[in-house]
Design a protein around this motif. Structure first.
Motif, PDB file in Angstrom:
ATOM      1  N   MET A 157      -1.588   8.969  62.270  1.00  0.00           N
ATOM      2  CA  MET A 157      -0.724   7.938  61.710  1.00  0.00           C
ATOM      3  C   MET A 157       0.280   7.440  62.736  1.00  0.00           C
ATOM      4  N   LEU A 158       0.893   8.367  63.462  1.00  0.00           N
ATOM      5  CA  LEU A 158       1.925   7.983  64.423  1.00  0.00           C
ATOM      6  C   LEU A 158       1.354   7.120  65.548  1.00  0.00           C
ATOM      7  N   SER A 159       0.104   7.366  65.932  1.00  0.00           N
ATOM      8  CA  SER A 159      -0.526   6.537  66.962  1.00  0.00           C
ATOM      9  C   SER A 159      -0.597   5.078  66.503  1.00  0.00           C
ATOM     10  N   GLN A 160      -0.914   4.887  65.227  1.00  0.00           N
ATOM     11  CA  GLN A 160      -1.011   3.540  64.678  1.00  0.00           C
ATOM     12  C   GLN A 160       0.370   2.947  64.374  1.00  0.00           C
ATOM     13  N   ARG A 161       1.298   3.794  64.024  1.00  0.00           N
ATOM     14  CA  ARG A 161       2.664   3.324  63.747  1.00  0.00           C
ATOM     15  C   ARG A 161       3.314   2.793  65.019  1.00  0.00           C
ATOM     16  N   MET A 162       3.182   3.537  66.105  1.00  0.00           N
ATOM     17  CA  MET A 162       3.752   3.088  67.377  1.00  0.00           C
ATOM     18  C   MET A 162       3.162   1.732  67.765  1.00  0.00           C
ATOM     19  N   ALA A 163       1.851   1.594  67.583  1.00  0.00           N
ATOM     20  CA  ALA A 163       1.178   0.346  67.948  1.00  0.00           C
ATOM     21  C   ALA A 163       1.561  -0.800  67.023  1.00  0.00           C
ATOM     22  N   SER A 164       1.604  -0.549  65.719  1.00  0.00           N
ATOM     23  CA  SER A 164       1.891  -1.627  64.770  1.00  0.00           C
ATOM     24  C   SER A 164       3.304  -2.186  64.946  1.00  0.00           C
TER      25      SER A 164
END
Length: 259
Positions: A157-164
């Motif tokens: 989730m955090l990988s996608q949160r940082m990107a989003s």
């Protein structure tokens, strides 16, 4: 179009059978934690794809990926609702469902930058609800491994949160809280990665994957310190590299404890 009652009944039975088959794929409490944890990641991946489509960037075919993720979130929710045993867990899933229905409609509309800020806030509420449900499933597992699966899954989730969050910034969405949210995500990712590196459940394969994740994460730390804008395609790729490797780590934790 007129539909005969008998046909409706058959369709209803087929739907129940389909849901049951999806739920049957959950073979252990650890798998339930894994699937519940993926829901957290999907909230942020959908936002990332939404921003990419809004910017007109076709790298990774974000429009197709967005619809696929919407479908998987819906399917996983149905699966988890069938599998859930405790009332508290079931109630948390009902809350997710009530939050999800209006968001599902918004996400399937043409991306609009004027709606992106509100969408981010609403998806964050859904994220918190999904995180609560994941913790309930981890508690239901009754094993220390449930918490490790939860922790590893949260990295996805955090990988996608940082990107989003970075995508929204590049798109031009103005929100003074984005910097704080990104800093918090980076800090949580780093401390969680350190915990995973010390886990007694690790083997050579897991350690190798975590080392790859650590190398990819350095890019995000550099990005956050830089005043320059990084191209969205690079952010998209690096976040997916972390997602892929952390998903493999999570599956290995599930596999090792489900034997």
């Amino acid at each position: 179009m007129y539909c005969m009652p008998g046909r409706i009944k058959r369709l209803g039975i087929f739907f129940l059978m389909t849901v049951s088959l999806v739920a049957a794929d959950i073979q252990s409490p650890e798998e339930a934690v894994d699937i519940a944890g993926k829901q957290r990641m999907y909230t942020q991946r959908m936002l990332k794809d939404y921003a990419m489509v809004g910017m007109g960037n076709t790298f990774g075919d974000p429009g197709k990926d967005l619809q696929k993720t919407i479908d998987e979130f819906t399917d996983h929710l149905a699966s988890l609702k069938v599998y859930a045993k405790k009332d508290t867990t079931k109630k948390s899933l009902d809350e997710i469902e009530s939050l999800w229905k209006p968001l599902q409609k918004t996400l399937q509309e043409t991306p609009d930058i004027s709606k992106a800020g509100k969408l981010q806030e609403d998806l964050e509420v859904l994220l918190k609800a999904a995180d609560t449900a994941t913790k309930y499933f981890a508690e239901e597992s009754g094993k220390a491994s449930g918490e490790i699966v939860n922790l590893a899954g949260r990295q996805r989730m955090l990988s996608q949160r940082m990107a989003s969050l970075y995508m929204l910034k590049v798109w031009g969405v103005k929100d003074p809280r984005f910097k704080t949210k990104l800093d918090d995500a980076l800090t949580l990712f780093k401390t969680s990665l350190e915990k995973l590196e010390r886990s007694p459940l690790n083997n050579d394969e897991i350690n190798t994957l975590l080392a790859k994740v650590k190398r990819s994460f350095v890019f995000f730390e550099m990005m956050n310190r830089s005043n320059s804008k990084f191209v969205p395609t690079l952010i998209y790729k690096k976040s997916d590299d972390i997602l892929k490797n952390m998903n493999s780590v999570t599956q290995l934790y599930v596999k090792s404890e489900s034997k």
